[in-house]
Design an enzyme around this catalytic site. Structure first.
Site, PDB file in Angstrom:
ATOM      1  N   SER A 311      -6.788  -6.680  -0.310  1.00 56.91           N
ATOM      2  CA  SER A 311      -7.981  -6.990   0.154  1.00 56.91           C
ATOM      3  C   SER A 311      -7.276  -7.765   1.490  1.00 56.91           C
ATOM      4  O   SER A 311      -5.861  -7.273   2.776  1.00 56.91           O
ATOM      5  CB  SER A 311      -8.863  -7.975  -0.366  1.00 56.91           C
ATOM      6  OG  SER A 311      -9.711  -8.643   0.837  1.00 56.91           O
ATOM      7  N   ASP A 322       1.569  -1.563  11.174  1.00 66.88           N
ATOM      8  CA  ASP A 322       0.520  -1.009  13.035  1.00 66.88           C
ATOM      9  C   ASP A 322       1.140  -1.551  14.151  1.00 66.88           C
ATOM     10  O   ASP A 322       1.460  -0.282  14.825  1.00 66.88           O
ATOM     11  CB  ASP A 322      -0.991  -0.591  12.366  1.00 66.88           C
ATOM     12  CG  ASP A 322      -1.212   0.093  11.841  1.00 66.88           C
ATOM     13  OD1 ASP A 322      -0.550   1.013  11.053  1.00 66.88           O
ATOM     14  OD2 ASP A 322      -2.695   0.388  12.058  1.00 66.88           O
ATOM     15  N   LYS A 336      -8.886  -1.298  -0.828  1.00 70.38           N
ATOM     16  CA  LYS A 336     -10.459  -2.529  -0.452  1.00 70.38           C
ATOM     17  C   LYS A 336     -10.578  -2.853   1.045  1.00 70.38           C
ATOM     18  O   LYS A 336      -9.620  -4.144   1.556  1.00 70.38           O
ATOM     19  CB  LYS A 336      -9.678  -3.087  -1.556  1.00 70.38           C
ATOM     20  CG  LYS A 336     -11.589  -4.333  -1.336  1.00 70.38           C
ATOM     21  CD  LYS A 336     -11.269  -5.889  -1.888  1.00 70.38           C
ATOM     22  CE  LYS A 336     -12.451  -6.226  -1.967  1.00 70.38           C
ATOM     23  NZ  LYS A 336     -13.295  -6.641  -0.601  1.00 70.38           N
TER      24      LYS A 336
END
Length: 447
Positions: A311, A322, A336
């Protein structure tokens, strides 16, 4: 390995949450009342024909179980909260609650609750309660075969109220200890190891010579960013040159805190975006604060993840990966990629239902959610950076869990001998292999 030690290795996040946004629901449309009628008819038959009469409390529990059982068939993360459960849920996300400051464990070989540790500065710690003490009774009620939730209801309570714990230490006679409950803070930030001079403080340096700090985030509650900033400033004042951010075992928490933590280290770029069932949503973008934390050349970073990083911790890991801000090491994360919202129910709003209302997407445009039937070959979870995935055996995981337990357990205030069994299978000089890999990488970067 003892069964008690084994219990420490079986910790599974009780809550795997992303964003928690509190909303209010409207009455159901007319067409849904037929479904409600079915539920009422079933309850009426139970009331008329079941072999025994249910008490009001048993009836309420039956209804709550029916609701939660049905919700779980459509949503793994859905949950109905009665008033008591809602209060506990909100306490966990606020980072504080009323209690005495103990962390409990269940040893399969003992029917009573064992104290894992007492947190410094709390009523339990100040009263001299130690790791390994056994709680026999709470206000005269036996704790035999109680689960964590049942025990918490007995021990927790409003600050300023009194609770009596009957404690057994080793072979000594049980003693009653009277404690006054206080407001307990649930800390989110841990360091590399405890300061030997003050167990309430942390030593952040995994490599003091090269000034490589390690900070572990246990959860994302309302205090996470505030505590993390404080820890980073302390480490900087002591000469930090590189950072390991440990998100292993972190089950998540508040989406807002995950965004704030990501923003600390990013000088721009996307953090996360969310989409509802209509494809609409919002995007969170990092601000360029001209902070030293945002400069990868000034502060190289490694983020550690594992199979239980979920999460909010996955949001942070993916955002830093990224945007090229940090190298990820360890195992593939839990997977998740959904956001839960909490809807308060009328008429008193003291009950609520938590539902998955949105999915979240990484800056690279991936939804990392793991479907129920997902295979290892499918795309899910956040993957370690290329060349830095680590295959860990069950023995590795066991030793790492024992090491974390050794670090987290705090000796009693009075210096009383700890009743916790020694981890004889864990050598005194054992080092966490994932942290060692991160240190190796950062030493090369600094060089």
């Amino acid at each position: 390995m003892s069964r008690g030690n084994l219990a420490w290795l079986l910790i599974v996040p009780a809550l795997l949450m992303a964003g928690l946004i509190f909303s209010y629901s409207a009455p159901p449309p007319e067409a849904d009342y037929q479904n409600v009628r079915t539920l009422v008819d079933v309850l009426a038959e139970v009331d008329r024909n079941f072999y025994k009469n249910l008490t009001p409390a048993e009836k309420q529990k039956l209804v709550e179980n029916m609701i939660n059982g049905g919700l779980r068939t459509i949503d793994d993360h859905a949950q109905y909260f009665n008033e008591d459960a809602l209060n506990r849920f909100e306490d966990e996300n606020s980072g504080q609650f009323g209690g005495v400051g103990i962390i409990m464990a269940i040893d399969p070989s003992d029917p009573y609750l064992t104290i894992s540790t007492a947190m410094p500065g709390t009523p339990a710690y100040e009263a001299g309660i130690c790791p390994g003490d056994i709680i026999l009774k709470v206000d005269g009620k036996s704790t035999q075969n109680l689960n964590f939730d049942e025990a918490r209801k007995l021990i927790a309570g409003p600050p300023g109220t009194q609770v009596v714990l009957t404690i057994r230490r080793g072979d000594k006679e049980p003693q009653n200890i009277t404690l006054i409950r206080a407001k307990i803070e649930q800390h989110a930030v841990y360091g590399y190891e405890r300061d030997p001079k003050d167990p309430g403080k942390w030593d952040y340096f995994a490599d003091p010579k090269n000034k490589i700090a390690m900070i572990r985030l246990e959860r994302f509650n309302e205090k996470t960013t505030e505590e993390l900033k404080s820890a980073l400033e302390t480490a900087k004042a002591e000469g930090m040159k590189a950072l390991i951010l440990d998100l292993r075992g972190n089950p998540g928490g508040l989406l807002s805190e995950a965004c704030k933590v990501s923003d600390l280290f990013l000088a721009g770029g996307g953090i996360v975006s969310t989409k509802n069932r209509d494809g609409k949503g919002r995007s969170e973008t990092a601000k360029d604060d001209k902070s030293w934390l945002e400069n990868a050349a000034e502060l190289p970073m490694v983020v550690l993840i594992d199979r239980m990083s979920a999460s909010a911790s996955e949001i942070v890991a993916a955002a830093l990966q990224d945007n090229g801000r940090a190298v990820l090491m360890g195992e593939r994360s839990y997977g998740k990629g959904s956001v839960q919202k909490v809807f308060h129910l009328p008429p008193d709003e003291k009950r609520a239902v938590k539902l998955t209302a949105e999915t979240w997407w990484t800056p690279g445009g991936r939804n990392i959610h793991k479907a129920r039937d997902a295979k290892e070959s499918d795309q899910w979870g956040v993957l370690p950076s290329e060349g830095y995935a680590m295959k860990l055996s069950i023995d590795d995981l066991r030793k790492m869990a024992l090491l974390r337990r050794r670090i987290d357990v705090i000796p009693g205030k009075n210096g009383d001998p700890i009743a916790v069994k020694k981890d004889e299978e864990l050598p005194a000089d054992y080092r966490d292999p994932v942290i060692e890999k991160a240190l190796e990488y950062l030493r090369k970067k600094l060089a």
